[in-house]
Design an enzyme around this catalytic site. Sequence first.
Site, short mmCIF file in Angstrom:
data_model
loop_
_atom_site.label_atom_id
_atom_site.label_comp_id
_atom_site.label_asym_id
_atom_site.label_seq_id
_atom_site.Cartn_x
_atom_site.Cartn_y
_atom_site.Cartn_z
N ARG A 70 49.76 40.54 34.00
CA ARG A 70 48.78 39.57 34.54
C ARG A 70 48.13 38.77 33.42
O ARG A 70 47.83 37.58 33.57
CB ARG A 70 47.74 40.32 35.38
CG ARG A 70 48.31 40.91 36.66
CD ARG A 70 47.34 41.87 37.30
NE ARG A 70 46.15 41.18 37.83
CZ ARG A 70 45.01 41.81 38.15
NH1 ARG A 70 44.90 43.12 37.95
NH2 ARG A 70 44.00 41.14 38.66
N ASN A 102 36.99 37.19 40.77
CA ASN A 102 38.23 37.07 40.01
C ASN A 102 38.04 37.47 38.55
O ASN A 102 36.96 37.28 37.98
CB ASN A 102 38.75 35.62 40.07
CG ASN A 102 39.04 35.20 41.51
OD1 ASN A 102 39.21 36.05 42.37
ND2 ASN A 102 39.04 33.90 41.76
N HIS A 119 33.61 41.45 38.74
CA HIS A 119 34.60 42.49 38.52
C HIS A 119 35.16 42.49 37.11
O HIS A 119 36.23 43.02 36.86
CB HIS A 119 35.74 42.35 39.54
CG HIS A 119 35.27 42.52 40.96
ND1 HIS A 119 35.96 42.00 42.03
CD2 HIS A 119 34.18 43.12 41.47
CE1 HIS A 119 35.30 42.29 43.15
NE2 HIS A 119 34.21 42.97 42.84
N CYS A 130 34.31 56.11 26.15
CA CYS A 130 32.93 55.79 25.73
C CYS A 130 32.57 54.32 26.00
O CYS A 130 31.48 53.87 25.68
CB CYS A 130 32.77 56.09 24.24
SG CYS A 130 33.66 54.95 23.18
N CYS A 160 36.90 57.40 19.26
CA CYS A 160 36.48 58.68 19.88
C CYS A 160 37.68 59.42 20.46
O CYS A 160 37.56 60.52 20.99
CB CYS A 160 35.44 58.42 20.99
SG CYS A 160 36.17 57.89 22.56
N GLY A 197 37.98 31.35 49.36
CA GLY A 197 39.20 32.04 48.96
C GLY A 197 39.05 33.53 48.80
O GLY A 197 39.63 34.14 47.89
N THR A 198 38.24 34.14 49.70
CA THR A 198 38.12 35.60 49.65
C THR A 198 38.27 36.18 51.04
O THR A 198 37.80 35.62 52.03
CB THR A 198 36.78 36.05 49.02
OG1 THR A 198 36.72 37.49 49.02
CG2 THR A 198 35.57 35.49 49.75
N SER A 199 38.91 37.33 51.10
CA SER A 199 39.13 38.00 52.40
C SER A 199 37.86 38.70 52.86
O SER A 199 37.82 39.26 53.95
CB SER A 199 40.28 39.01 52.28
OG SER A 199 40.01 39.90 51.20
#
Length: 254
Positions: A70, A102, A119, A130, A160, A197-199
């Site tokens: 992606r 997006n 997101h 961490c 770490c 453009g979102t469900s």
Amino acid sequence: MTNISNILIEKLRDATKVAVLTGAGISAESGVPTFRGKDGWWKKHRPEELATHEAFSRDPELVWEWYQYRRDLVLKIEPNPGHYALVEMEKHISEFTMITQNVDGLHRRAGSSAPIELHGNIMLTKCVSCSKDYSNKNHSKENYPDLIKIDPSNIPKCTCGGLLRPGVVWFGEMLPEKAMEDAQRASAQSEVFFSIGTSAIVYPAAYYPLSAKNNGAYLVEINIDSTPLTPDCDLFLQGKSGDIIPEIVNEVWD
Ligand code: BV8
Ligand code: ZN
């Protein structure tokens, strides 16, 4: 030509506070597969199966293969007229808030001044244990943090000892606190709210249009199909966001 209602045109001409929530559909015309459309599958896997901590713990190579695929795709494509029309709209509205689900960074590349990335961003990289940030801060010309290109068969480790992971919010993970606060405030104060453009099924992002509506906003949905949000909307403009948003901007401000 879309029949853009006179009410919307008047409201936008008078508005000082507008908020927009976008989903994968606004990037579809740039060539980015949507999450739940038939094009969203990757090697027989559904995104919901791969965008989780469990999937990464079970098979980090497979998950990185999907994210690296992606990343490579996003670096090859460009924002589309829908992204650019929102940048134009922002110039005419004194308090304009761009909220996106997006992770492709296309709003930022199109010129949106401060998109709230609920997101995260697929170009960021952090430690799975961490959360130390490993994204190179000096942005490249496209406004992307310089990438650490990940070789899925040799995933780098943090000091770490934790594996590096993409800097996105997986299912079952909390969204960034500040992003949620800023999105909630802008939604509740908005006079006009666009869901584009979102469900409208992923929470808490799907709350914001409802919060706007409950606080008196004129709620507009732009989508090629109806969604669970459509019955709550004041106006449903059916069609491609890359066609409709430029029409709205031309109708109101040209
Ligand atoms: C949380 C980043 C809790 C990663 C994404 C059971 C188990 C676990 C959790 C849950 C559960 N049930 C419910 C939940 C909550 C869950 C959720 O809502 N699940 C849904 C599926 C029911 N939410 C979460 O897990 C969130 N976290 O709840 O934490 C918590 C609480 C306390 C303490 C700890 C934890 C986290 C959600 C974020 C997940 N990450 N992405 C990555 O990208 O790899 S979400 C993912 O879905 C993408 O970000 C995507 O943007 C988002 C929403 O999808 P859409 O954008 O709407 O895309 P979709 O394909 O669905 O639709 C596209 C639309 O566009 C369609 O309507 C189509 O018609 C339209 N379209 C297509 N082309 C066009 C168009 N429209 C206009 N023009 C076009 N040209
Ligand atoms: Zn670490």
